[in-house]
Design a protein around this motif. Sequence first.
Motif, PDB file in Angstrom:
ATOM      1  N   ARG A  55     -73.520 -15.880 -41.605  1.00 20.95           N
ATOM      2  CA  ARG A  55     -73.060 -16.579 -40.413  1.00 20.95           C
ATOM      3  C   ARG A  55     -71.543 -16.749 -40.466  1.00 20.95           C
ATOM      4  O   ARG A  55     -70.982 -17.105 -41.495  1.00 20.95           O
ATOM      5  CB  ARG A  55     -73.720 -17.965 -40.314  1.00 20.95           C
ATOM      6  CG  ARG A  55     -75.236 -17.922 -40.340  1.00 20.95           C
ATOM      7  CD  ARG A  55     -75.816 -19.286 -40.654  1.00 20.95           C
ATOM      8  NE  ARG A  55     -75.616 -20.218 -39.554  1.00 20.95           N
ATOM      9  CZ  ARG A  55     -76.461 -20.330 -38.533  1.00 20.95           C
ATOM     10  NH1 ARG A  55     -77.551 -19.579 -38.480  1.00 20.95           N
ATOM     11  NH2 ARG A  55     -76.227 -21.194 -37.576  1.00 20.95           N
ATOM     12  N   ARG A  56     -70.904 -16.509 -39.323  1.00 17.92           N
ATOM     13  CA  ARG A  56     -69.468 -16.765 -39.191  1.00 17.92           C
ATOM     14  C   ARG A  56     -69.201 -17.193 -37.749  1.00 17.92           C
ATOM     15  O   ARG A  56     -69.883 -16.767 -36.809  1.00 17.92           O
ATOM     16  CB  ARG A  56     -68.653 -15.501 -39.457  1.00 17.92           C
ATOM     17  CG  ARG A  56     -68.861 -14.884 -40.837  1.00 17.92           C
ATOM     18  CD  ARG A  56     -67.755 -15.255 -41.752  1.00 17.92           C
ATOM     19  NE  ARG A  56     -67.693 -14.369 -42.897  1.00 17.92           N
ATOM     20  CZ  ARG A  56     -67.718 -14.770 -44.157  1.00 17.92           C
ATOM     21  NH1 ARG A  56     -67.790 -16.057 -44.435  1.00 17.92           N
ATOM     22  NH2 ARG A  56     -67.637 -13.910 -45.155  1.00 17.92           N
ATOM     23  N   THR A  57     -68.147 -17.995 -37.576  1.00 17.07           N
ATOM     24  CA  THR A  57     -67.664 -18.307 -36.233  1.00 17.07           C
ATOM     25  C   THR A  57     -66.615 -17.268 -35.837  1.00 17.07           C
ATOM     26  O   THR A  57     -66.115 -16.508 -36.684  1.00 17.07           O
ATOM     27  CB  THR A  57     -67.030 -19.702 -36.189  1.00 17.07           C
ATOM     28  OG1 THR A  57     -65.855 -19.707 -37.009  1.00 17.07           O
ATOM     29  CG2 THR A  57     -68.010 -20.759 -36.673  1.00 17.07           C
ATOM     30  N   ALA A  58     -66.270 -17.255 -34.560  1.00 17.58           N
ATOM     31  CA  ALA A  58     -65.239 -16.336 -34.092  1.00 17.58           C
ATOM     32  C   ALA A  58     -63.917 -16.607 -34.785  1.00 17.58           C
ATOM     33  O   ALA A  58     -63.196 -15.679 -35.163  1.00 17.58           O
ATOM     34  CB  ALA A  58     -65.085 -16.454 -32.573  1.00 17.58           C
ATOM     35  N   GLY A  59     -63.600 -17.887 -34.970  1.00 18.88           N
ATOM     36  CA  GLY A  59     -62.354 -18.242 -35.635  1.00 18.88           C
ATOM     37  C   GLY A  59     -62.315 -17.761 -37.069  1.00 18.88           C
ATOM     38  O   GLY A  59     -61.291 -17.266 -37.544  1.00 18.88           O
ATOM     39  N   GLU A  60     -63.428 -17.895 -37.778  1.00 20.38           N
ATOM     40  CA  GLU A  60     -63.491 -17.429 -39.166  1.00 20.38           C
ATOM     41  C   GLU A  60     -63.300 -15.923 -39.243  1.00 20.38           C
ATOM     42  O   GLU A  60     -62.556 -15.419 -40.098  1.00 20.38           O
ATOM     43  CB  GLU A  60     -64.835 -17.829 -39.781  1.00 20.38           C
ATOM     44  CG  GLU A  60     -64.967 -19.323 -40.047  1.00 20.38           C
ATOM     45  CD  GLU A  60     -66.364 -19.721 -40.459  1.00 20.38           C
ATOM     46  OE1 GLU A  60     -66.518 -20.789 -41.092  1.00 20.38           O
ATOM     47  OE2 GLU A  60     -67.329 -18.965 -40.146  1.00 20.38           O
ATOM     48  N   LEU A  61     -63.962 -15.206 -38.349  1.00 16.51           N
ATOM     49  CA  LEU A  61     -63.831 -13.744 -38.355  1.00 16.51           C
ATOM     50  C   LEU A  61     -62.409 -13.320 -38.028  1.00 16.51           C
ATOM     51  O   LEU A  61     -61.863 -12.398 -38.643  1.00 16.51           O
ATOM     52  CB  LEU A  61     -64.817 -13.136 -37.356  1.00 16.51           C
ATOM     53  CG  LEU A  61     -66.290 -13.189 -37.769  1.00 16.51           C
ATOM     54  CD1 LEU A  61     -67.188 -12.853 -36.587  1.00 16.51           C
ATOM     55  CD2 LEU A  61     -66.568 -12.239 -38.926  1.00 16.51           C
ATOM     56  N   ALA A  62     -61.796 -13.983 -37.042  1.00 16.26           N
ATOM     57  CA  ALA A  62     -60.429 -13.627 -36.652  1.00 16.26           C
ATOM     58  C   ALA A  62     -59.466 -13.850 -37.809  1.00 16.26           C
ATOM     59  O   ALA A  62     -58.585 -13.013 -38.056  1.00 16.26           O
ATOM     60  CB  ALA A  62     -60.006 -14.448 -35.427  1.00 16.26           C
ATOM     61  N   ARG A  63     -59.618 -14.964 -38.520  1.00 19.21           N
ATOM     62  CA  ARG A  63     -58.728 -15.248 -39.651  1.00 19.21           C
ATOM     63  C   ARG A  63     -58.976 -14.300 -40.814  1.00 19.21           C
ATOM     64  O   ARG A  63     -58.030 -13.773 -41.415  1.00 19.21           O
ATOM     65  CB  ARG A  63     -58.925 -16.698 -40.123  1.00 19.21           C
ATOM     66  CG  ARG A  63     -58.344 -17.749 -39.184  1.00 19.21           C
ATOM     67  CD  ARG A  63     -58.304 -19.108 -39.845  1.00 19.21           C
ATOM     68  NE  ARG A  63     -59.631 -19.555 -40.240  1.00 19.21           N
ATOM     69  CZ  ARG A  63     -60.452 -20.238 -39.443  1.00 19.21           C
ATOM     70  NH1 ARG A  63     -60.081 -20.526 -38.198  1.00 19.21           N
ATOM     71  NH2 ARG A  63     -61.641 -20.626 -39.871  1.00 19.21           N
ATOM     72  N   ARG A  64     -60.222 -14.053 -41.120  1.00 21.53           N
ATOM     73  CA  ARG A  64     -60.543 -13.221 -42.278  1.00 21.53           C
ATOM     74  C   ARG A  64     -60.133 -11.768 -42.062  1.00 21.53           C
ATOM     75  O   ARG A  64     -59.708 -11.080 -42.988  1.00 21.53           O
ATOM     76  CB  ARG A  64     -62.046 -13.294 -42.575  1.00 21.53           C
ATOM     77  CG  ARG A  64     -62.502 -14.634 -43.140  1.00 21.53           C
ATOM     78  CD  ARG A  64     -64.013 -14.661 -43.311  1.00 21.53           C
ATOM     79  NE  ARG A  64     -64.460 -13.591 -44.190  1.00 21.53           N
ATOM     80  CZ  ARG A  64     -64.452 -13.654 -45.521  1.00 21.53           C
ATOM     81  NH1 ARG A  64     -64.033 -14.751 -46.126  1.00 21.53           N
ATOM     82  NH2 ARG A  64     -64.887 -12.644 -46.259  1.00 21.53           N
TER      83      ARG A  64
END
Length: 219
Positions: free
Chosen positions: A108-117
């Motif tokens: 599971r990831r949020t959009a913000g987590e994916l964008a940062r990573r």
Amino acid sequence: MNQQDRQRIAAGLADGLSYAEIARRLDRPTTTITREVARNGGPTGYRPQQAHQATLQRARRGTPAPPPAAAPAGSTVEQEIIEMAVRSGMPRTAARVHHDLMLSEDGRRTAGELARRLNVSPASVSVAVNYLVQHGYARRERDPRRRRDIYVIDNDAWYHSVVISRRQTIETVRATMAAAESFGLDSPVGQRLSKTAAFLEHVSLDMIESADRWRSLLA
């Protein structure tokens, strides 16, 4: 290496080519391409003009180019997995998002987590997730407390991707059969199209039967 070579490298990266294929097209060692990309932003941040200017500045200073930073363990393998997905037809950002979801402990990831990573924009994440959801590789869940979407990949995702692929194949079968009938089933074109439709239908049936038979392995 001149500026034209660097533009060809950038074009190759944009097309999802491997370092080895880019090197072959430029008639250079693969290690040369690997070092060039690694010291100038990596595969997602490589800019030919900036790379060329940086090389000229290093040459004017008379100092050797700095060695590329040590890659984290497994990064080469992970990059190859992404490249394989791109070669199979998946958009690069979607392949990176999919791989990052696979590596998350709970999927599971949020959009913000994916964008940062991944160092990409939220809009790019949204487009990538739309592709993954459309093809059954991931799904969305709503977080009611924070009013945000959470993107999820679980064991059943592979099964759902097979189901969606079969559904798309059946649509192709129907369209192909309709075209065959319009040409006439006794005509050469009609016969060719009807045989194609029959082949795709039987293959898709075998595929879903196999997915149903082995779905328990994903439990």
